[in-house]
Design an enzyme around this catalytic site. Structure first.
Site, PDB file in Angstrom:
ATOM      1  N   GLU A 185      41.406  40.955  24.828  1.00 35.76           N
ATOM      2  CA  GLU A 185      41.412  39.343  25.175  1.00 35.76           C
ATOM      3  C   GLU A 185      40.757  38.608  23.816  1.00 35.76           C
ATOM      4  O   GLU A 185      41.020  37.543  23.836  1.00 35.76           O
ATOM      5  CB  GLU A 185      40.177  39.171  26.190  1.00 35.76           C
ATOM      6  CG  GLU A 185      41.021  39.052  27.592  1.00 35.76           C
ATOM      7  CD  GLU A 185      41.935  38.102  27.802  1.00 35.76           C
ATOM      8  OE1 GLU A 185      41.689  37.006  27.661  1.00 35.76           O
ATOM      9  OE2 GLU A 185      43.137  38.404  28.158  1.00 35.76           O
ATOM     10  N   LYS A 215      32.985  37.619  24.123  1.00 40.21           N
ATOM     11  CA  LYS A 215      33.224  39.030  23.881  1.00 40.21           C
ATOM     12  C   LYS A 215      33.330  39.018  22.029  1.00 40.21           C
ATOM     13  O   LYS A 215      33.170  39.944  21.704  1.00 40.21           O
ATOM     14  CB  LYS A 215      34.455  39.434  24.250  1.00 40.21           C
ATOM     15  CG  LYS A 215      34.289  40.132  25.858  1.00 40.21           C
ATOM     16  CD  LYS A 215      33.288  41.375  26.127  1.00 40.21           C
ATOM     17  CE  LYS A 215      33.320  41.770  27.191  1.00 40.21           C
ATOM     18  NZ  LYS A 215      32.622  43.038  27.406  1.00 40.21           N
ATOM     19  N   TYR A 225      35.518  33.952  28.609  1.00 38.53           N
ATOM     20  CA  TYR A 225      35.371  35.333  28.373  1.00 38.53           C
ATOM     21  C   TYR A 225      35.612  35.914  26.973  1.00 38.53           C
ATOM     22  O   TYR A 225      34.794  36.854  26.508  1.00 38.53           O
ATOM     23  CB  TYR A 225      36.080  36.182  29.582  1.00 38.53           C
ATOM     24  CG  TYR A 225      36.279  37.588  29.270  1.00 38.53           C
ATOM     25  CD1 TYR A 225      35.259  38.366  29.875  1.00 38.53           C
ATOM     26  CD2 TYR A 225      37.272  38.396  28.690  1.00 38.53           C
ATOM     27  CE1 TYR A 225      35.471  39.642  29.740  1.00 38.53           C
ATOM     28  CE2 TYR A 225      37.246  39.667  28.479  1.00 38.53           C
ATOM     29  CZ  TYR A 225      36.343  40.321  29.128  1.00 38.53           C
ATOM     30  OH  TYR A 225      36.239  41.720  28.888  1.00 38.53           O
ATOM     31  N   THR A 230      37.134  43.752  23.597  1.00 39.49           N
ATOM     32  CA  THR A 230      38.576  43.640  24.500  1.00 39.49           C
ATOM     33  C   THR A 230      39.562  43.011  23.571  1.00 39.49           C
ATOM     34  O   THR A 230      39.377  42.427  22.818  1.00 39.49           O
ATOM     35  CB  THR A 230      38.225  42.813  25.690  1.00 39.49           C
ATOM     36  OG1 THR A 230      39.280  42.256  26.314  1.00 39.49           O
ATOM     37  CG2 THR A 230      37.187  41.536  25.261  1.00 39.49           C
TER      38      THR A 230
HETATM   39  P1  NAP Z   1      33.892  45.749  35.955  1.00 35.20           P
HETATM   40  O1  NAP Z   1      34.585  46.686  36.971  1.00 35.20           O
HETATM   41  O2  NAP Z   1      33.927  44.290  35.963  1.00 35.20           O
HETATM   42  O3  NAP Z   1      32.466  46.200  35.836  1.00 35.20           O
HETATM   43  C1  NAP Z   1      31.764  45.536  35.200  1.00 35.20           C
HETATM   44  C2  NAP Z   1      30.012  45.747  35.634  1.00 35.20           C
HETATM   45  O4  NAP Z   1      29.081  45.021  34.735  1.00 35.20           O
HETATM   46  C3  NAP Z   1      29.586  45.954  37.184  1.00 35.20           C
HETATM   47  O5  NAP Z   1      29.202  47.048  37.621  1.00 35.20           O
HETATM   48  C4  NAP Z   1      28.727  44.653  37.003  1.00 35.20           C
HETATM   49  O6  NAP Z   1      27.616  44.942  38.075  1.00 35.20           O
HETATM   50  C5  NAP Z   1      28.158  44.824  35.602  1.00 35.20           C
HETATM   51  N1  NAP Z   1      27.190  43.487  35.614  1.00 35.20           N
HETATM   52  C6  NAP Z   1      27.624  42.306  35.490  1.00 35.20           C
HETATM   53  N2  NAP Z   1      26.875  41.371  35.358  1.00 35.20           N
HETATM   54  C7  NAP Z   1      25.694  42.070  34.901  1.00 35.20           C
HETATM   55  C8  NAP Z   1      24.376  41.996  34.711  1.00 35.20           C
HETATM   56  N3  NAP Z   1      23.938  40.567  34.881  1.00 35.20           N
HETATM   57  N4  NAP Z   1      23.270  43.042  34.639  1.00 35.20           N
HETATM   58  C9  NAP Z   1      23.741  44.193  34.640  1.00 35.20           C
HETATM   59  N5  NAP Z   1      25.108  44.706  35.196  1.00 35.20           N
HETATM   60  C10 NAP Z   1      25.910  43.579  35.100  1.00 35.20           C
HETATM   61  O7  NAP Z   1      34.483  45.900  34.509  1.00 35.20           O
HETATM   62  P2  NAP Z   1      35.416  47.390  33.716  1.00 35.20           P
HETATM   63  O8  NAP Z   1      36.823  47.068  34.212  1.00 35.20           O
HETATM   64  O9  NAP Z   1      34.550  48.456  34.207  1.00 35.20           O
HETATM   65  O10 NAP Z   1      35.189  47.364  32.551  1.00 35.20           O
HETATM   66  C11 NAP Z   1      33.809  47.496  31.730  1.00 35.20           C
HETATM   67  C12 NAP Z   1      33.646  46.837  30.341  1.00 35.20           C
HETATM   68  O11 NAP Z   1      34.788  46.780  29.610  1.00 35.20           O
HETATM   69  C13 NAP Z   1      33.428  45.398  30.769  1.00 35.20           C
HETATM   70  O12 NAP Z   1      32.492  45.003  29.626  1.00 35.20           O
HETATM   71  C14 NAP Z   1      34.690  44.540  30.382  1.00 35.20           C
HETATM   72  O13 NAP Z   1      34.613  43.476  29.907  1.00 35.20           O
HETATM   73  C15 NAP Z   1      35.268  45.545  29.164  1.00 35.20           C
HETATM   74  N6  NAP Z   1      36.840  45.568  29.138  1.00 35.20           N
HETATM   75  C16 NAP Z   1      37.382  46.234  30.218  1.00 35.20           C
HETATM   76  C17 NAP Z   1      38.749  46.297  30.015  1.00 35.20           C
HETATM   77  C18 NAP Z   1      39.707  46.551  31.351  1.00 35.20           C
HETATM   78  O14 NAP Z   1      40.617  46.438  31.305  1.00 35.20           O
HETATM   79  N7  NAP Z   1      38.998  47.145  32.335  1.00 35.20           N
HETATM   80  C19 NAP Z   1      39.554  45.775  28.849  1.00 35.20           C
HETATM   81  C20 NAP Z   1      38.725  45.828  27.769  1.00 35.20           C
HETATM   82  C21 NAP Z   1      37.456  45.586  27.987  1.00 35.20           C
HETATM   83  P3  NAP Z   1      27.714  44.781  39.680  1.00 35.20           P
HETATM   84  O15 NAP Z   1      28.483  45.993  40.159  1.00 35.20           O
HETATM   85  O16 NAP Z   1      26.238  44.761  40.123  1.00 35.20           O
HETATM   86  O17 NAP Z   1      28.370  43.290  39.830  1.00 35.20           O
HETATM   87  N1  GDD Z   2      44.017  38.511  37.954  1.00 36.01           N
HETATM   88  C1  GDD Z   2      45.280  37.895  38.439  1.00 36.01           C
HETATM   89  N2  GDD Z   2      45.621  37.523  39.479  1.00 36.01           N
HETATM   90  N3  GDD Z   2      46.113  37.863  37.282  1.00 36.01           N
HETATM   91  C2  GDD Z   2      47.396  37.404  37.702  1.00 36.01           C
HETATM   92  C3  GDD Z   2      47.782  36.964  38.764  1.00 36.01           C
HETATM   93  C4  GDD Z   2      46.755  37.006  39.765  1.00 36.01           C
HETATM   94  O1  GDD Z   2      47.088  36.620  40.961  1.00 36.01           O
HETATM   95  N4  GDD Z   2      49.029  36.323  38.489  1.00 36.01           N
HETATM   96  C5  GDD Z   2      49.466  36.650  37.207  1.00 36.01           C
HETATM   97  N5  GDD Z   2      48.220  37.083  36.388  1.00 36.01           N
HETATM   98  C6  GDD Z   2      48.408  37.300  35.160  1.00 36.01           C
HETATM   99  C7  GDD Z   2      47.167  36.957  34.407  1.00 36.01           C
HETATM  100  O2  GDD Z   2      47.503  35.305  34.341  1.00 36.01           O
HETATM  101  C8  GDD Z   2      47.077  37.654  32.972  1.00 36.01           C
HETATM  102  O3  GDD Z   2      48.280  37.250  32.436  1.00 36.01           O
HETATM  103  C9  GDD Z   2      47.574  39.136  33.782  1.00 36.01           C
HETATM  104  O4  GDD Z   2      48.124  38.821  35.126  1.00 36.01           O
HETATM  105  C10 GDD Z   2      46.420  40.084  33.720  1.00 36.01           C
HETATM  106  O5  GDD Z   2      45.428  39.554  34.492  1.00 36.01           O
HETATM  107  P1  GDD Z   2      44.137  40.478  34.943  1.00 36.01           P
HETATM  108  O6  GDD Z   2      44.497  41.616  35.462  1.00 36.01           O
HETATM  109  O7  GDD Z   2      43.138  39.215  35.660  1.00 36.01           O
HETATM  110  O8  GDD Z   2      43.641  40.862  33.825  1.00 36.01           O
HETATM  111  P2  GDD Z   2      43.172  40.312  32.292  1.00 36.01           P
HETATM  112  O9  GDD Z   2      44.237  40.719  31.204  1.00 36.01           O
HETATM  113  O10 GDD Z   2      42.896  38.653  32.370  1.00 36.01           O
HETATM  114  O11 GDD Z   2      41.760  40.803  31.781  1.00 36.01           O
HETATM  115  C11 GDD Z   2      41.481  42.015  31.914  1.00 36.01           C
HETATM  116  O12 GDD Z   2      41.916  42.801  30.792  1.00 36.01           O
HETATM  117  C12 GDD Z   2      41.003  42.499  29.587  1.00 36.01           C
HETATM  118  C13 GDD Z   2      41.690  43.196  28.269  1.00 36.01           C
HETATM  119  O13 GDD Z   2      42.805  42.973  27.860  1.00 36.01           O
HETATM  120  C14 GDD Z   2      40.140  42.270  32.074  1.00 36.01           C
HETATM  121  O14 GDD Z   2      39.842  43.631  32.681  1.00 36.01           O
HETATM  122  C15 GDD Z   2      39.126  41.985  31.070  1.00 36.01           C
HETATM  123  O15 GDD Z   2      37.541  42.177  31.538  1.00 36.01           O
HETATM  124  C16 GDD Z   2      39.354  42.795  29.861  1.00 36.01           C
HETATM  125  O16 GDD Z   2      38.655  42.319  28.672  1.00 36.01           O
END
Ligand code: NAP
Ligand code: GDD
Length: 327
Positions: A128, A155, A151, A126
């Site tokens: 992050e 990672k 987090y 990520t």
């Molecule tokens: P998400 O919607 O939060 O899905 C995460 C999944 O992980 C959920 O289905 C959850 O299962 C499962 N999980 C959590 N703890 C577990 C455990 N102990 N054993 C088995 N499964 C478990 O995340 P996403 O947005 O699809 O992201 C997928 C991956 O990409 C994550 O690793 C995230 O950190 C990474 N990532 C995401 C983004 C983004 O912007 N979306 C960006 C960079 C990296 P349950 O449904 O059972 O809770």
């Molecule tokens: N969630 C949330 N809720 N974020 C807020 C809010 C709020 O009410 N107000 C402002 N923010 C700002 C957060 O402080 C952050 O700077 C930004 O919005 C994005 O927050 P999130 O959508 O929670 O995502 P993230 O950037 O912290 O993390 C996501 O992206 C990562 C990749 O850069 C997650 O999907 C991570 O799992 C992923 O790795």
């Protein structure tokens, strides 16, 4: 021979889009789910693949379950998407986050090393991990890491253990360093979906306000459906490698809010937004913007959906879902 893939995190946001892509390519897809009395298949339903996935039970915290699955399935590819992925919660649940996000990948890699060394492994890394670091305002594969949350720290371990098992044991492992990607099935805690769902509710008279934290944070937001293609391509390369995946564009949370309200015809969005300190983080990542040149060149990957289209699509989906609550 039919290719097989084990996808962890199958019930989350990325899992269903990836499953759909792999199924369309003829893969047999195994989806790891935790033991639930009543698992939530709504995201898989949304993309329409619930009945095509083979579900296997296990937990990222339970090493034996993962060893056993790799030993019995011996998948062609493993996509490790499972994580405690909400940054804000990681400050309060740092140990759990570390166990799932750092040790989970280690367990999978050990299982591959001992029982199925030809299996190709994708690690969901990520942006992050970059935290405060950037090179002239952007992040690429050479930008150092300075994570700002438990987090992000968890990672970074997963990133390096993935590299280490490639270098030590010759495993095919790839880190996809993905920037924020969203969709109509994004969790409602994340800021894009919180905003699009909130805007839809306000438009329909179901809510009066949205409470948010830091509006100045900048993110490089893309569409999850585009990003799973990059994951797949990483495991089809000749050599294993690590890639930054993003759009190269960044926007503030404020711009996101403005755009979402505008898409339903509301210009005076400030009337509906309340700044609430509980949504601010102990340490913030202020600015993320990808330089995905390596992915563009080697994977021949490009994001297709623009930021505007993404947010409008999410608002429309939330309007449809919320309308059902008014009838
Ligand atoms: P998400 O919607 O939060 O899905 C995460 C999944 O992980 C959920 O289905 C959850 O299962 C499962 N999980 C959590 N703890 C577990 C455990 N102990 N054993 C088995 N499964 C478990 O995340 P996403 O947005 O699809 O992201 C997928 C991956 O990409 C994550 O690793 C995230 O950190 C990474 N990532 C995401 C983004 C983004 O912007 N979306 C960006 C960079 C990296 P349950 O449904 O059972 O809770
Ligand atoms: N969630 C949330 N809720 N974020 C807020 C809010 C709020 O009410 N107000 C402002 N923010 C700002 C957060 O402080 C952050 O700077 C930004 O919005 C994005 O927050 P999130 O959508 O929670 O995502 P993230 O950037 O912290 O993390 C996501 O992206 C990562 C990749 O850069 C997650 O999907 C991570 O799992 C992923 O790795």
């Amino acid at each position: 021979m039919t290719k097989t893939a084990l996808v962890t995190g199958i019930l989350g946001q990325d899992g269903p889009y990836l499953a759909k892509l792999l199924l369309s390519k003829g893969y047999r897809v195994y989806g790891l789910i935790r033991r639930y009395s009543n698992p939530n298949f709504s995201n898989l339903d949304f993309v329409g693949v619930t009945d095509e996935v083979d579900y296997v039970e296990g937990d990222m915290n339970d090493e034996a379950s993962l060893l056993n699955l790799i030993r019995t399935i011996r998948p062609t590819e493993v996509y490790n998407l499972a994580a405690q992925s909400f940054v804000k919660s990681s400050f309060d649940q740092a140990k759990l986050t570390t166990e799932v996000n750092s040790l989970g990948p280690l367990y999978l890699l050990n299982a591959i090393k001992y029982f199925s060394p030809t299996t190709r492994y994708y690690q969901a890394s990520t942006s992050e991990m970059f935290g405060l670091q950037h090179t002239n305002g952007y992040q690429d594969e050479k930008t150092p890491f300075h994570p700002r949350s438990p987090y992000g720290v968890s990672k970074v371990y997963a990133y390096w253990i993935t590299v280490n098992y490639r270098e030590s044991y010759g495993l095919f492992t790839a880190n996809g360093i993905l920037f924020n990607h969203e969709s109509p099935i994004r969790g409602k805690q994340f800021v894009t979906r919180k905003v699009t769902d909130g805007v839809a509710k306000i438009k329909l008279g179901l809510a009066k306000e949205i409470r948010l934290g830091n509006l100045d944070a900048r993110r490089d937001w893309g569409f999850a459906g585009d990003y799973v293609e990059a994951m797949y391509l990483m495991l089809q390369q000749k050599e294993s490698n690590d890639f930054v995946v993003g759009t190269g564009e960044s926007h503030t949370v404020r711009e996101l809010v403005e755009l979402a309200f505008k898409s339903v015809g509301i210009d005076d969005w400030k009337k509906y937004v309340v700044i609430d300190p509980q949504y601010k983080r102990p340490a913030e990542v202020p600015n993320l913007r990808a330089k995905p040149d390596k992915a563009f060149k080697l994977l021949k990957w490009k994001p297709k959906m623009t930021f505007d289209k993404l947010i409008k699509t999410m608002v429309e989906a939330d309007l449809e879902r919320n309308k059902k609550k008014t009838t």
